[in-house]
Scaffold this active site. Structure first.
Site, PDB file in Angstrom:
ATOM      1  CE1 TYR A   1      -9.120  -4.998   5.835  1.00 27.76           C
ATOM      2  CE2 TYR A   1      -8.271  -5.971   3.823  1.00 27.76           C
ATOM      3  CZ  TYR A   1      -8.789  -6.112   5.098  1.00 27.76           C
ATOM      4  OH  TYR A   1      -8.973  -7.355   5.623  1.00 27.76           O
TER       5      TYR A   1
ATOM      6  CG  ASP B   1      -2.121  -0.980   0.950  1.00 23.65           C
ATOM      7  OD1 ASP B   1      -2.390  -1.309  -0.225  1.00 23.65           O
ATOM      8  OD2 ASP B   1      -2.736  -1.422   1.922  1.00 23.65           O
TER       9      ASP B   1
HETATM   10 CO    CO Z   1      -7.520  -8.145   6.696  1.00 27.57          CO
END
Ligand code: CO
Length: 643
Positions: free
Chosen positions: A388, A304
């Protein structure tokens, strides 16, 4: 203009950087700016500058430099340029070998691009039609980092792999409707599908998972009374530009597009003198490797930071929602895909919190009763990367403790569970009827550029040791601890061991406390699993830093990211595992700690449709850094609140 060499880049500086690049003829119609970062001056130079500034306040500023990575979207060429804002000139430029070094991060415009490419691709549309999905525009496509698997025809291309999700209506939570069994590999420069893997048709889970919408079937509970945090005289911290002072702590706030929030020159005032502890602290990478080996998702690994520039995804935080109490916000400025400044409003949140009891004793002999309350300063930001969301919370405590807590929430990456009702599928859990969630890890790398009372630091691995019965230990009750000095970089690659309470003590062998012990801080790891993928896997090569909980390297200003400078499609061999081949001395010199920690996530039904925050992190505690409890001078709780 910046006052300090570590001040964050301003919008005006980003504009100036773009102008310098433009005047140097480096910007064409297809030029994009995947990376624009402050080129921080060398640690040695900053420390020398500060020492000189103390003597001569009008000391000339250090050369202010920016590192820009340019991507030519027409040719795929990547160029790395360092500019000087001070002299308004290009300092250096070089072509990046994308096959050997890797690609710059994925751009936000490339998310839109892949949808346009797939919606227009006849093969992909036909595969969707076979699944009964006639309207391609209702299928949302995720541009997922490709990794490196030595697949034929991929070398040198700028790639993403695309999984898709059905959007039932405009307000729909698309992550709940994975169109599984099919993946498209897309070249972002030639704008074509180079491979379509249509493994099998799985039914698309259609149940709504719209936690963000009012649901009459889930009426809001009415049991909660308000909680309000008031600080009628304001917070106890002061802010001067990027410099924050709170209680005895002092540090500088930094922010960049790869790491997000960075803390600089963190120190504690002790007996009237400022004592440095950490020169620079950040989360320099985080990777989410998935554990499902099926043909459509064996490649799923997302870095990320290095692949998605997580700092660019910082949320705008809202008072009363994200943060409670007496809050001060900092805006962050990053460069957009066109190299121009983009302000992320309220990206960094600063506040103090009551944290329960700090110390307490009721004495049976003298009848006294004493209590002091703990507080902590919270410096945080939150990001969204696709499905996320992550929060990064640094905590500073009154007793000298430093903590990082990373919060993981959002929507787990769903699949179509291949065998609904049959829990034997070994690579995913069924978290809602027909909805699977492949097993995965969230592995973070904290980079801690240490500076305990100076730049001569060392690390000992300290284990608890059980002692057998002997003449000296006749009743077998003895136990002790054993410290092992990590002398060179190869010694410094370590695993945690909870069974022996393993900690790593960072000390300054040249500075001693009142007992003659070297001043030290201990790193307390959580010690969850390191990378679970096979050591022979691609991800083990590319994210080698995840194979150990601790690495200690000799300080090097150019070694900033544990998986290398270009993480996207990086084949490996440019990160921390290759640096330590030099096996430099780490015993009593300027060192950097790299700590791997994180979550191994076997998703639960309770993680659906949105996951309650899960936490991971680490703690740094002083061990003889102070001569005694440094919070003895904390005053008793104020009279109005404590009777
Ligand atoms: Co997770």
């Amino acid at each position: 203009m910046p006052q300090h060499p570590l001040d964050r880049l301003t919008g005006a500086e980003l504009e100036l950087n773009r102008t310098i690049l433009d005047q140097a003829g480096l910007i064409g119609p297809a030029t994009r700016f995947p990376l624009v970062l402050l080129h921080e001056p060398a640690k040695r130079d900053v420390l020398a500058w500060e020492a000189a500034t103390g003597r001569a306040p009008d000391q000339q500023a250090l050369d202010r430099q920016v590192r820009t990575v340019l991507l030519d979207r027409a040719s795929g060429q990547v160029t790395e340029v360092v500019t000087s804002l001070t002299s308004q000139a290009v300092v250096s430029r070089r072509a990046v070998d994308v096959t050997r070094e890797g690609q710059p991060p994925i751009l936000s415009e490339e998310f839109d691009l892949v949808e346009k490419i797939l919606w227009a691709d006849p093969g992909w549309c036909a595969a969707m039609a076979r699944r009964g999905l006639a309207d391609p525009a209702r299928i949302r496509v995720s541009a997922l980092s490709a990794g490196v698997f030595d697949l034929p025809g991929e070398q040198g291309r700028r790639l993403v792999r695309c999984l898709s999700f059905l959007q039932l209506h405009d307000d729909d939570n698309v992550w709940a409707h994975p169109v599984d069994g099919i993946v498209a590999y897309v070249d972002l420069i030639s704008c074509e599908v180079i491979e379509l893997i249509d493994d099998r048709e799985l039914s698309v889970p259609l149940a709504a998972a719209d936690f963000h919408l009012d649901d009459p079937a889930v009426p809001a509970r009415i049991s909660q009374r308000p909680i309000e945090i008031r600080q009628p005289e304001g917070p106890s911290f002061t802010i001067d530009g990027n410099l924050v002072s709170w209680e005895k702590w002092q540090f500088r706030i930094g922010f960049d597009q790869v790491e997000g929030l960075t803390l600089h020159q963190l120190g504690f005032t002790d007996g009237g003198r400022g004592r440095p502890i950490i020169y620079r602290a950040s989360v320099a990478e985080m990777v989410v490797p998935y554990g499902d080996p099926s043909p459509v998702r064996f490649w799923q690994n997302y870095f990320d930071a290095g692949e998605y520039s997580l700092g660019k995804e910082a949320n705008t935080l809202a008072l009363g929602c994200d943060c409670l109490g007496e809050i001060r916000y900092f805006d962050a400025v990053v460069a957009d895909d066109d190299g121009r400044p983009r302000t992320l409003a309220h990206a960094i949140c600063l506040h103090e919190e009551d944290y329960g009891v700090l110390w307490k004793h009721t004495d049976m002999y003298n009848g006294s009763s004493s209590v002091r309350r703990q507080r902590r300063l919270v410096i945080s930001f939150f990001i969204t990367v696709g499905n996320y969301d992550y929060g990064f919370y640094w905590y500073l405590y009154l007793d000298g403790t430093i903590e990082l807590e990373c919060k993981a929430t959002g929507v787990v990456f769903a699949s179509a569970y291949p065998t609904p009702g049959d829990a034997s599928y070994p690579w995913a859990s069924e978290i809602a009827p027909g909805v699977g969630a492949p097993f995965h890890q969230h592995l973070f790398s904290a980079r801690l550029d240490m500076m305990l009372d100076g730049t001569t630091n060392a690390v000992d691995e300290v284990d608890a040791v059980r002692v057998p019965v002997s003449a000296a230990n006749p009743y077998g009750n003895a136990f002790t601890r054993q410290a092992t000095r990590l002398r060179t970089e190869r010694d410094g690659a370590r695993l945690a061991d909870g069974a022996v309470g393993r900690t790593w003590h960072v000390s300054n062998p040249a500075v001693h406390n009142a007992m003659g012990q070297p001043v030290a801080y201990a790193l307390h790891p959580e010690g969850g699993p390191a990378l679970l993928a096979d050591p022979a896997s691609s991800i083990a090569r590319r994210a080698a830093f995840t194979s150990r909980h601790l690495w200690v390297t000799a300080h090097d200003d150019d070694q900033r990211y544990p998986a290398g400078a270009y993480v996207n499609q990086n084949p490996g061999g440019t990160g921390i595992d290759s640096w330590i081949e030099a096996d430099r001395d780490i015993d009593g010199t300027d060192i950097v700690l790299w700590h791997t920690f994180g979550l191994t996530h076997f998703p639960r039904p309770e993680d659906w449709p949105i996951m309650p925050v899960d936490q991971t992190g680490f703690v740094l505690k002083p061990v003889g850094f102070f001569d005694r409890n440094p919070a003895l001078d904390v005053p008793p709780p104020s009279a109005g609140h404590c009777r």
